[in-house]
Design a protein around this motif. Structure first.
Motif, PDB file in Angstrom:
ATOM      1  N   GLY A 187       0.935  -1.076  -0.198  1.00 50.96           N
ATOM      2  CA  GLY A 187      -0.102   0.108   0.041  1.00 50.96           C
ATOM      3  C   GLY A 187       0.822   1.140  -0.035  1.00 50.96           C
ATOM      4  O   GLY A 187       2.096   1.377   0.360  1.00 50.96           O
ATOM      5  N   VAL A 188       0.212   2.224  -0.748  1.00 47.38           N
ATOM      6  CA  VAL A 188       1.116   3.590  -0.357  1.00 47.38           C
ATOM      7  C   VAL A 188       0.157   4.655   0.187  1.00 47.38           C
ATOM      8  O   VAL A 188      -1.056   4.743   0.004  1.00 47.38           O
ATOM      9  CB  VAL A 188       1.506   4.200  -1.877  1.00 47.38           C
ATOM     10  N   ARG A 189       0.749   5.084   1.205  1.00 50.52           N
ATOM     11  CA  ARG A 189      -0.072   6.140   2.060  1.00 50.52           C
ATOM     12  C   ARG A 189       0.580   7.688   1.972  1.00 50.52           C
ATOM     13  O   ARG A 189       1.800   7.693   2.302  1.00 50.52           O
ATOM     14  CB  ARG A 189      -0.189   5.944   3.292  1.00 50.52           C
ATOM     15  N   LEU A 190      -0.249   8.575   1.248  1.00 45.77           N
ATOM     16  CA  LEU A 190       0.397   9.924   1.142  1.00 45.77           C
ATOM     17  C   LEU A 190      -0.246  10.849   2.286  1.00 45.77           C
ATOM     18  O   LEU A 190      -1.324  10.641   2.825  1.00 45.77           O
ATOM     19  CB  LEU A 190       0.155  10.491  -0.120  1.00 45.77           C
ATOM     20  N   ARG A 191       0.719  12.008   2.229  1.00 48.59           N
ATOM     21  CA  ARG A 191       0.268  12.993   3.203  1.00 48.59           C
ATOM     22  C   ARG A 191       0.025  14.229   2.341  1.00 48.59           C
ATOM     23  O   ARG A 191       0.663  14.792   1.743  1.00 48.59           O
ATOM     24  CB  ARG A 191       1.058  13.272   4.391  1.00 48.59           C
ATOM     25  N   GLU A 192      -1.181  14.464   2.432  1.00 39.98           N
ATOM     26  CA  GLU A 192      -1.624  15.431   1.260  1.00 39.98           C
ATOM     27  C   GLU A 192      -0.917  16.914   1.476  1.00 39.98           C
ATOM     28  O   GLU A 192      -0.594  17.543   0.418  1.00 39.98           O
ATOM     29  CB  GLU A 192      -3.308  15.914   1.425  1.00 39.98           C
ATOM     30  N   ARG A 193      -0.974  17.260   2.812  1.00 41.99           N
ATOM     31  CA  ARG A 193      -0.259  18.596   2.940  1.00 41.99           C
ATOM     32  C   ARG A 193       1.314  18.677   2.535  1.00 41.99           C
ATOM     33  O   ARG A 193       1.743  19.610   2.427  1.00 41.99           O
ATOM     34  CB  ARG A 193      -0.560  19.145   4.326  1.00 41.99           C
ATOM     35  N   ALA A 194       2.011  17.429   2.518  1.00 40.53           N
ATOM     36  CA  ALA A 194       3.283  17.390   1.915  1.00 40.53           C
ATOM     37  C   ALA A 194       3.559  17.427   0.652  1.00 40.53           C
ATOM     38  O   ALA A 194       4.588  17.502   0.058  1.00 40.53           O
ATOM     39  CB  ALA A 194       3.978  15.754   2.835  1.00 40.53           C
ATOM     40  N   ILE A 195       2.485  17.141  -0.084  1.00 32.62           N
ATOM     41  CA  ILE A 195       2.495  16.984  -1.743  1.00 32.62           C
ATOM     42  C   ILE A 195       2.897  18.590  -2.016  1.00 32.62           C
ATOM     43  O   ILE A 195       1.918  19.392  -2.022  1.00 32.62           O
ATOM     44  CB  ILE A 195       1.354  16.516  -2.262  1.00 32.62           C
ATOM     45  N   PRO A 196       4.008  18.634  -2.914  1.00 34.04           N
ATOM     46  CA  PRO A 196       4.178  20.035  -3.491  1.00 34.04           C
ATOM     47  C   PRO A 196       3.557  20.526  -4.531  1.00 34.04           C
ATOM     48  O   PRO A 196       3.953  20.131  -5.843  1.00 34.04           O
ATOM     49  CB  PRO A 196       5.676  19.908  -3.401  1.00 34.04           C
ATOM     50  N   VAL A 197       2.386  21.196  -4.459  1.00 27.78           N
ATOM     51  CA  VAL A 197       1.601  21.668  -5.628  1.00 27.78           C
ATOM     52  C   VAL A 197       1.842  23.317  -5.630  1.00 27.78           C
ATOM     53  O   VAL A 197       1.231  23.969  -4.925  1.00 27.78           O
ATOM     54  CB  VAL A 197       0.090  21.321  -5.170  1.00 27.78           C
ATOM     55  N   PRO A 198       2.521  23.731  -6.803  1.00 23.92           N
ATOM     56  CA  PRO A 198       2.576  25.363  -6.949  1.00 23.92           C
ATOM     57  C   PRO A 198       1.238  25.798  -6.904  1.00 23.92           C
ATOM     58  O   PRO A 198       0.190  25.129  -7.294  1.00 23.92           O
ATOM     59  CB  PRO A 198       3.206  25.206  -8.330  1.00 23.92           C
ATOM     60  N   ASP A 199       1.279  26.961  -6.546  1.00 21.71           N
ATOM     61  CA  ASP A 199       0.021  28.003  -6.603  1.00 21.71           C
ATOM     62  C   ASP A 199      -0.572  27.934  -8.021  1.00 21.71           C
ATOM     63  O   ASP A 199      -1.927  27.763  -8.042  1.00 21.71           O
ATOM     64  CB  ASP A 199       0.336  29.455  -5.831  1.00 21.71           C
ATOM     65  N   ALA A 200       0.035  28.114  -9.044  1.00 19.16           N
ATOM     66  CA  ALA A 200      -0.678  27.987 -10.125  1.00 19.16           C
ATOM     67  C   ALA A 200      -0.995  26.987 -10.531  1.00 19.16           C
ATOM     68  O   ALA A 200      -2.312  26.900 -11.488  1.00 19.16           O
ATOM     69  CB  ALA A 200       0.590  28.572 -11.435  1.00 19.16           C
ATOM     70  N   VAL A 201      -0.727  25.900 -10.275  1.00 19.76           N
ATOM     71  CA  VAL A 201      -1.120  24.335 -10.612  1.00 19.76           C
ATOM     72  C   VAL A 201      -2.282  24.104  -9.648  1.00 19.76           C
ATOM     73  O   VAL A 201      -3.398  23.819 -10.176  1.00 19.76           O
ATOM     74  CB  VAL A 201      -0.235  23.197 -10.143  1.00 19.76           C
ATOM     75  N   ALA A 202      -2.532  24.612  -8.667  1.00 21.33           N
ATOM     76  CA  ALA A 202      -3.636  24.587  -7.513  1.00 21.33           C
ATOM     77  C   ALA A 202      -4.692  25.292  -8.311  1.00 21.33           C
ATOM     78  O   ALA A 202      -5.788  25.024  -8.267  1.00 21.33           O
ATOM     79  CB  ALA A 202      -3.318  24.920  -6.208  1.00 21.33           C
ATOM     80  N   ASN A 203      -4.273  26.595  -8.399  1.00 20.75           N
ATOM     81  CA  ASN A 203      -5.463  27.467  -9.071  1.00 20.75           C
ATOM     82  C   ASN A 203      -6.189  26.988 -10.587  1.00 20.75           C
ATOM     83  O   ASN A 203      -7.200  26.663 -10.525  1.00 20.75           O
ATOM     84  CB  ASN A 203      -4.816  29.009  -9.492  1.00 20.75           C
TER      85      ASN A 203
END
Lengths: 356, 356
Positions: free
Chosen positions: A259-275
């Motif tokens: 299994g793979v468990r990620l921590r959402e807050r640790a994933i580096p998503v640039p603001d422009a990508v998030a927007n």
């Protein structure tokens, strides 16, 4: 597309015809690097080729030839448009294959380049692509050693398609493949995700998401060499292109049965990508990258590998995003900021056709 | 095609826009394996890639990697129709790359296969192509080790395009390349010429030329191994595909700076090929083959090599068609049955687009 096709809702949020078995024609999703691509490989190509080498779902095959351990890989490149912020089809054609080789730990050495040109395309366009390939090959330390050109009639291509294949040498003691992930492995991503996909979307759809977003296309073999200098015992490497981090992590989870468990807050998503993803209703985990890798590293080596990555120009943004677990084998989950978890499933296809 | 383009008459008898330097767009002839293809390589690709490996005009590159001497080659396959008497795009995709490797004396080992599929093509068509590739790989003793699939929108492809690349091992002591032709070399062709081109023409144009003509598509690596068992000192090998024997011999003459003199009556042209060419106004020397090779062999070894070829199932029709001469360096001439000679020039493009 025939109307009687069953439409199903994909976990990534878009609709797509139901898988291979229910319909008789190729759909865009068969080229998307998700479940439909996997079905095509499992149901059509593997039985047809009938050999044990085409195995796993690794980015490249590792072969013995003349006493050498070679990595061998190929990718066709049909990205649209041909030129986009941060690169071109030529950059992807070189970096894509260089990175596939690097994901087995190989030092890429030689590439082939086969063009399918559409009649009527301007020769200056072909030349710009070829020059981008030459520059990218130089930057990656590989030589384009052999090639081919075919031309098809207008209306049977789209300007320029380039297929590259590559060979590289796998160092002794290195055994990197999806099957080697195991509970306890630390999952590291080499930098911010989603830039390539958002760059393509922005130019194709004529959208702007604040600042211009440039593709992250880049060669990763040097970064991999820096990681292997710390320890040859890196378990898995993958460059999350089509289908994004979600597709790569699902393939690793399924191939290894962990299994793979990620921590959402640790994933580096640039603001422009998030927007952009917010605007378009997409999940950044499913957006393509062309200059990032995800690594599964034994916990004893994780700190040192992370430090080596951060010290390398291609890995300054490297960060731990999760770990491999014995729970929910074959499944990827993400722990959200609110304390819940959600399943990150394999996409059926790619959100954006012809991303690479 | 813009109307202001200069039309020139090609030596092979058809008209074609003037070369690269006079016009700004890709024309079908750029994929034809003749002078336009050579100009594209010399004026666009070689300067863009800027490396010494992409040299000569050999069918495959010979590289050192990890102590092994590797041959490496690629071809895109866009033949139309996908299925034809004697084979399919799948057979060509495997045999084409197998033969390119064999033409440097290599024993082919592994292939890659990258598909560009057009949305809407029936999956059974993809499966038939893949099965043909698996069968051809089995027959040639190679494994398809890695692959890729992309899908393009309807109207941007033509059902199925397949690009294969391949790697093989070059035996010690073998140095086969166009530059090694020298005066005195005996020129041998492995069997009757023109069958592939006429097979494609017959189905594409709906013509029949007496008996059905089947493509000669076949793997040639075993035949090459049988020749090398006689002597490793074979100078040049070439499979005369696009542009036929004329293109291959011209490339060898130019690369080596020697002349080639053929005896017209010695060239094995099957009746059906002769009839078709007579009907269509074509010269059999320019018609494509997919299962033939031409060899330049030192005179001391010629009889033995010829005997070994005739003893092999792929070379039963092997015959001497001419020799390499010091006269007219870089030029190919044919001595006609009437005692005259005529020049066989490099074609501009291919008589029949999308032959392979």
């Amino acid at each position: 597309m025939p109307e009687q096709l069953t439409e199903v809702v994909d976990p990534a949020g878009w609709t797509c015809p139901a898988p291979l078995r229910d319909q008789p024609v190729v759909v865009m999703g068969h080229g998307g690097g998700g479940a439909l691509s996997a079905e095509l490989i499992e149901q059509v190509f593997t039985p047809a080729y009938g050999n044990p080498v085409l195995a796993g779902l690794a980015d490249s095959a590792v072969l013995e030839l003349g006493g050498a351990r070679l990595a061998f890989s190929t990718d066709s490149h049909v990205v649209r448009p041909l030129f986009f912020p941060g690169g071109s089809l030529g950059d992807l054609a070189v970096n894509g294959t260089v990175n596939d080789l690097a994901m087995s730990g190989a030092r890429p050495a030689y590439l082939s380049a086969a063009f399918v040109l559409e009649e009527g395309v301007e020769l200056t366009v072909v030349e710009r692509i070829a020059r981008a390939m030459g520059a990218a090959a130089g930057a990656a330390g590989v030589a384009i050693a052999t090639g081919d050109t075919k031309v098809v009639e207008s209306g049977h291509g789209d300007g320029v398609y380039v297929t590259t294949a590559g060979v590289g040498l796998v160092p002794d003691g290195v055994d990197i493949r999806p099957q080697r992930a195991r509970p306890g492995d630390v999952v590291i991503v080499s930098g911010p995700i989603g830039l390539h996909g958002v760059a393509i979307m922005s130019v194709r759809e004529g959208l702007e998401f604040g600042a211009e977003v440039a593709s992250d296309t880049a060669p990763l073999a040097d970064l991999v060499a820096a990681m292997l200098a710390v320890t040859p015992d890196v378990h898995v490497l993958r460059d999350p292109t089509r289908g994004g981090l979600a597709a790569s992590l699902n393939e690793i989870a399924r191939a290894s049965g962990t299994g793979v468990r990620l921590r959402e807050r640790a994933i580096p998503v640039p603001d422009a990508v998030a927007n952009a993803c917010g605007f378009l209703g997409l999940d950044p985990l499913y957006v393509a990258n062309e200059g990032r890798l995800v690594a599964f590293v034994p916990p004893s080596a994780a700190d040192e590998v992370l430090a080596a990555m951060r010290a390398h120009p291609r890995g300054t943004g490297a960060t731990v995003i999760g770990e491999c677990v014995a729970d929910h084998p074959g499944m990827v989950v993400v722990a959200t900021g609110l304390g819940g978890t959600r399943v990150v499933d394999l996409p059926l296809g790619e959100q954006l056709p012809r991303i690479c």
